[in-house]
Write a protein that holds these residues in place. Structure first.
Motif: not given
Lengths: 466, 126
Positions: A295-307
């Motif tokens: 989940n943490m890795i997903d969150n990290l990826l999500d924020i970078s994709r949102l950015e």
């Protein structure tokens, strides 16, 4: 008159005519006395006319010649010795005229060149003055020639007052003064010098300034002055610091579940868990920790994709009443663990919004989760929602630790964590940055009010669906 | 009869559970605390033979705890193992750093922790 003049031919011709007429008169029987009187009268008339001619023509010509001689002696190196006759005068006049013409043309040419230079200088100054970086130009005597707006603002220099003054008198920052002196005093041209130095302005926060000093040289490499380019690198350093902090935080957060997985696995291998129940418990922990890590890795990826703006939003009509109640129900057990009372006041008049259900849910979960994390045991959290014009307003208000005033403008920055509160809960500083980005995509807004020791209130404003 | 008493300080329940079991199985007496303040309370009750603490903890960090421990006369030479997720070095801002006998990076091996605990206690044995 030194030279025989062509103009004297006319009176001479007249004299000869009268003399001929006198002899002719005598030959034709005119009395001698009458002819003599006529001859003398005519001679006098001729003399008077010659004198008048000299006065009216030769004197001005002599004056003109004198003037020209003076002019040629003064202005023309190849001036003639003198003028022999009118032709020479006219030739001289033509030559002078030509030279005056040429000189006038050259003067005009020079004026045009000066104009071009002056326009180019103005253009250059305008460019230098409007640059977003500071520029200081000093001459070989270390006197200030130009300081653009950025440099003036940075070093609190007043416009016009500093020009022509020694840089040492103008700048209060001795380190930079020394650097400029050092660069201009070098006998030989040196490559550009780059450096970063901490700078404390008279007013305001300390800064980090990046500088490039270059010497201006002539054809013989003699230093004529120094150009100093100054860039405010404070933000760059701050970003570097935040990145390092983020890497440290993220690695710490990622290593925590990894440490558990590794430790429990080793315990199982070493047979440290003796009974079947303990073994089963260890296996469940390994699974849960692996999920947490994922989940943490997903969150990290999500924020970078949102950015990066590459997240696909599934826009639909979202019923916020249902979503808010669901979030409250999901989060209530976590609040209860800390003996925190969570109350809800959700207006039934809230109209649907257009948005991505999962992303909006994520926003609400994040805000409520933060409220629980940063509220001490036994306190309260209020989740309220109402219609305000065309907007739906959602407030998540806690009675927790609150956020210091100086940290408020920064809490939505990526990776930023409130130092005073980081000891109360773990985090990566990504949550609120992600919330803000998701809301921006929904044309929504988030505001925060907070008082340390009293609590915080995060207010979300989402436009109602048309 | 135990091989020694160990105070284990970490805010991560799993680390506490795993290491407690490992050390208990190796006949050590283990007491636990979830932050520095609690750890100082445990030390006040009785001084352990060895302290294992996490570096990053809420309320009172591992480094603050070590400083407090080194400031006490009865624990100034206490063997200390610090667990850190930030690699083998602590941040420069923590300078001047108090003496730490061993820094261990997460994720760690419980086997290795046990070996180091035994080695450190052997060294300070009278």
């Amino acid at each position: 008159m030194r030279h025989f003049n062509r103009a004297c031919l006319l009176p001479l011709f007249c004299f000869l005519m009268i003399l001929s007429w006198f002899w002719f008169g005598l030959l034709n029987g005119t009395p001698f006395g009458v002819s003599l009187y006529l001859f003398i009268g005519a001679g006098l008339a001729i003399l008077v006319s010659v004198l008048l001619l000299q006065v009216s023509l030769f004197r001005p010509l002599a004056g003109l010649k004198h003037e020209m001689m003076n002019f040629s002696r003064t202005w023309l190196t190849d001036a003639p010795e003198g003028f022999k006759d009118m032709d020479e005068i006219s030739k001289g006049l033509i030559r002078i005229h030509d030279k005056v013409d040429k000189t006038t043309f050259r003067v005009k040419e020079l004026e045009a060149t000066i104009n071009v230079f002056s326009i180019e200088k103005k253009q250059m100054e305008t460019i230098l003055r409007s640059l977003p970086i500071g520029v200081l130009i000093t001459d070989r005597f270390n006197e200030l020639i130009l300081a653009n707006d950025v440099a003036r603002k940075l070093f609190c220099l007043k416009a016009g007052e500093c020009q022509g003054q020694s840089i040492g008198n103008v700048l209060q920052w001795q380190e930079l003064v020394d650097l400029i002196h050092e660069t201009s005093n070098r006998k030989v041209k040196v490559p550009r010098r780059r450096m970063e130095l901490p700078y404390q302005p008279e007013e305001g926060d300390p800064k980090v300034l990046r500088m490039i000093l270059s010497s201006i040289t002539d054809n013989t490499d003699q230093v004529l002055g120094v150009v100093t380019i100054i860039q405010d690198a404070t933000k760059d350093r701050e970003i570097d610091r935040m990145k390092s902090e983020f890497v440290a935080n993220v690695s710490h957060e990622l290593k925590a579940p990894l440490a558990s997985i590794k430790a429990y696995t080793e315990m199982l291998i070493d047979g440290e868990a003796s009974d079947a129940d303990t073994q089963r418990e260890f296996c469940s922990i390994i699974e849960a920790e692996a999920n947490r890590l994922s989940n943490m890795i997903d969150n990290l990826l999500d924020i970078s994709r949102l950015e990066a703006g590459v997240v696909q939003m599934n826009m639909e009509r979202v019923n916020l009443i249902k979503m808010l109640n669901s979030v409250a129900d999901t989060m209530r057990p976590s609040a209860e663990k800390k003996n925190i009372t969570m109350s809800t006041d959700i207006s039934q008049y809230i109209v649907p919004v257009q948005g991505d259900k999962d992303q909006l849910n994520r926003v609400l979960v994040n805000l409520v989760s933060n409220a629980i994390k940063y509220t001490p045991e036994g306190k309260t959290i209020d989740l309220t929602a109402r219609l305000e014009g065309d907007l739906i307003r959602i407030d998540v208000a806690d009675t927790g630790y609150g956020i210091p005033e100086d940290a408020l403008p920064r809490i939505f920055e990526k990776f930023y964590r409130v130092k005073e509160n980081s000891r109360f809960a773990k985090g990566t500083g990504m949550g609120l940055a992600m919330v803000k980005r998701i809301l921006e995509i929904h044309n929504a807004e988030i505001k925060v009010k907070s008082k340390p020791g009293e609590g915080s209130c995060f207010s979300v404003f989402i436009p109602a669906a048309e | 009869m135990t091989d020694g008493s160990i105070l284990l300080v970490d805010d991560d329940f799993h680390i506490i559970q795993v290491l407690s079991l490992k050390l208990n199985n190796a006949k050590f007496q283990v007491r636990t605390a979830s932050n520095g303040e609690e750890a100082l309370e445990r030390i006040e009750e009785s001084v352990p033979d060895l302290l294992i603490t996490d570096y990053s903890m809420p309320v009172m960090t591992g480094m603050e705890l070590v400083k407090a421990v080194r400031a006490r006369e009865d624990t100034m030479d206490l063997p200390i193992i610090m667990l850190t997720a930030r690699g083998q070095t602590v941040e420069e801002s923590d300078e001047p750093a108090p003496r730490i006998d061993l820094l261990m990076s997460k994720p760690f091996s419980p086997r290795e922790i046990l070996r180091n605990v035994q080695a450190l206690l052997e060294k300070v044995k009278p």
